[in-house]
Structure formats: C-alpha cells, structure tokens
Write a protein that holds these residues in place. Structure first.
Motif, PDB file in Angstrom:
ATOM      1  N   HIS A 175       0.674  -1.264   0.181  1.00  0.00           N
ATOM      2  CA  HIS A 175      -0.161   0.076  -0.072  1.00  0.00           C
ATOM      3  C   HIS A 175       0.853   1.199   0.120  1.00  0.00           C
ATOM      4  O   HIS A 175       0.237   2.210  -0.685  1.00  0.00           O
ATOM      5  CB  HIS A 175      -1.077   0.232   1.107  1.00  0.00           C
ATOM      6  N   GLU A 176       2.098   1.301   0.632  1.00  0.00           N
ATOM      7  CA  GLU A 176       2.841   2.452   0.873  1.00  0.00           C
ATOM      8  C   GLU A 176       3.632   2.675  -0.718  1.00  0.00           C
ATOM      9  O   GLU A 176       3.394   3.770  -0.999  1.00  0.00           O
ATOM     10  CB  GLU A 176       4.108   2.235   1.807  1.00  0.00           C
ATOM     11  N   VAL A 179       0.628   4.480  -2.764  1.00  0.00           N
ATOM     12  CA  VAL A 179       0.539   5.811  -2.378  1.00  0.00           C
ATOM     13  C   VAL A 179       1.432   6.489  -3.021  1.00  0.00           C
ATOM     14  O   VAL A 179       1.019   7.638  -3.545  1.00  0.00           O
ATOM     15  CB  VAL A 179       0.371   5.990  -0.770  1.00  0.00           C
ATOM     16  N   THR A 183       0.814   9.448  -5.484  1.00  0.00           N
ATOM     17  CA  THR A 183       1.232  10.813  -5.366  1.00  0.00           C
ATOM     18  C   THR A 183       1.866  11.536  -6.628  1.00  0.00           C
ATOM     19  O   THR A 183       1.715  12.576  -6.723  1.00  0.00           O
ATOM     20  CB  THR A 183       2.105  10.683  -4.084  1.00  0.00           C
ATOM     21  N   ILE A 202      -4.897   7.012  -2.553  1.00  0.00           N
ATOM     22  CA  ILE A 202      -4.189   7.749  -1.489  1.00  0.00           C
ATOM     23  C   ILE A 202      -5.114   7.710  -0.133  1.00  0.00           C
ATOM     24  O   ILE A 202      -4.592   7.191   0.845  1.00  0.00           O
ATOM     25  CB  ILE A 202      -3.678   9.154  -1.857  1.00  0.00           C
ATOM     26  N   THR A 203      -6.121   8.317  -0.367  1.00  0.00           N
ATOM     27  CA  THR A 203      -7.320   8.227   0.899  1.00  0.00           C
ATOM     28  C   THR A 203      -7.491   7.076   1.256  1.00  0.00           C
ATOM     29  O   THR A 203      -7.461   6.691   2.563  1.00  0.00           O
ATOM     30  CB  THR A 203      -8.402   9.098   0.539  1.00  0.00           C
ATOM     31  N   THR A 206      -4.178   4.687   2.434  1.00  0.00           N
ATOM     32  CA  THR A 206      -3.734   5.351   3.790  1.00  0.00           C
ATOM     33  C   THR A 206      -4.426   5.044   5.018  1.00  0.00           C
ATOM     34  O   THR A 206      -3.887   4.584   5.952  1.00  0.00           O
ATOM     35  CB  THR A 206      -3.533   6.923   3.585  1.00  0.00           C
ATOM     36  N   SER A 210      -3.375   2.421   8.284  1.00  0.00           N
ATOM     37  CA  SER A 210      -3.329   2.574   9.634  1.00  0.00           C
ATOM     38  C   SER A 210      -4.136   1.510  10.235  1.00  0.00           C
ATOM     39  O   SER A 210      -3.784   0.955  11.500  1.00  0.00           O
ATOM     40  CB  SER A 210      -4.313   3.869   9.822  1.00  0.00           C
TER      41      SER A 210
END
Length: 219
Positions: A175-176, A179, A183, A202-203, A206, A210
């Motif tokens: 996922h990172e 993102v 970006t 991204i939304t 992210t 978490s």
C-alpha cells in the motif's frame, strides 16, 4: 362623405397597426424561442467542451501510472485471495475482501483508459516486480511496494496467525508503494479521471495502512 372616408382610413390604420403589433410579437416570440434553443444547445456544447478540458489529454505520466498501477493492483488481489482460506483473523479476511472489491473495478477502469489511448494493457502475468524491470520510475527502480516471486511463494505457504502477520506486513509495504505512485500521478499527471483516482487511492490505502498497523499492534 369626407367624415366617412376619414373613419374608414382610421379603421384601416388601426387594423394595420394591430396586425403589425401581432406580427412583431410573434417574431419576438420566435426569436426568443430560437435564442433559447440556441442558448441551450450552446450551453450543452460548452458543458461538454468544459468536461473534456477538465479531463485533459493524457500525458506520459498518466500512461505510466495506469500501466504500473494495474499490475500493482493485480498483485494485491493475488495476496487478498490467499486470505480466504489461509488467514485466521476475521479482521484480516474482511480487509482482504474489501481490497478485492475496491481494486478490481479500478483495474477495469485503468485498462479501459489504456485501450482508449491505444496503449498496451498489462496482463496478470506482469504482477511481480521481477517481470517488470525498470517499469516505472525515473530512478530506474522497481515499482515501490511490489513483492517478488519468493515473497509471494512464502505468503502462499503460510497459514493461520503466521499468514496474518505476513499478509499485513507485506500489504502495508504494498500500500505504501501504491500511495507513492498515486502521489506522483497527482503531481505530474494531466488526465483528470486518473489524478482523481490517484487521490482516491491515497485516501483509501492510507486509511487501510493505519488499520493494518493497528491489527499488528502498532499505533
């Protein structure tokens, strides 16, 4: 006799004035309707042109984003599919299911863009970092967050809590990477729907990062 002619002339003038007034009114109405219709047509055309302008013509970054994100998503789906019969945690299974439901339609959307642009659409066989050397980025690195073949083999062999931990750890990294890619698209892309999708990625991802950190006991 003269009075009769005068009255007759006045009657004719009045009738002519009324007729002229009616004709002008009708002409005004026709002009108004025509103008309204033309304005409506012009407005519709302007809206369409405005929408096209907002979308923007795709640039090289938009193409790179779609061609990179498709196999990136495809690998995420492969990982998520393994969770159905290997994960022990209900939370992990639920997360994997949501990842599938979100990313599969995005793959279809991006494939449609590439087809309409006359660009190559990556296949599922492209979904490992090893099969895409230098696929994306200006620094020549592999796509961020992609697992190699040995990573996928290890995940496939795992089960239970070991699978849960490995899946979450790998998916966070995955996922990172997504993102990061999204970006770059938001910064350098020109095609409106692509930059909008990048923002959605991204939304969503992210938030999932978490969530996965919490499942791993990290704050």
């Amino acid at each position: 006799m003269r009075n009769t002619r005068t009255l007759t002339r006045r009657a004719v003038l009045v009738a002519a004035s009324v007729t002229a007034a009616l004709a002008l009114a009708a002409c005004g109405n026709d002009s108004g309707n025509s103008g309204s219709g033309h304005a409506g047509g012009h407005s519709s055309a302007s809206s369409s042109a405005s929408a096209d302008a907002t979308a923007g013509a795709p640039n090289a970054q938009d193409v790179s984003f779609a061609q990179g994100m498709i196999p990136h998503h495809q690998q995420a789906l492969e990982m998520a599919e393994l969770a159905a019969d290997r994960a022990s945690s209900a939370e992990v299974k639920d997360l994997a299911s949501r990842i599938e439901k979100a990313q599969d339609p995005e793959i279809k959307t991006m494939s449609g863009w590439l087809t309409s642009w006359g660009e190559d659409v990556p296949t599922s066989s492209d979904s490992t970092a090893e099969s895409m050397p230098g696929m994306d980025h200006s620094d020549g690195s592999a796509m961020p967050g992609m697992m190699d073949g040995s990573d996928m083999d290890e995940l496939e062999k795992a089960s239970g809590t070991d699978f849960d931990t490995m899946f979450l750890t790998m998916m966070i990294e995955h996922h990172e990477g997504a993102v990061d890619m999204a970006t770059t698209e938001k910064t350098k892309g020109k095609y409106g729907p692509a930059t909008s999708l990048a923002d959605d990625i991204i939304t969503a991802q992210t938030a999932e990062i978490s969530e996965m950190n919490k499942l791993l006991g990290k704050s």
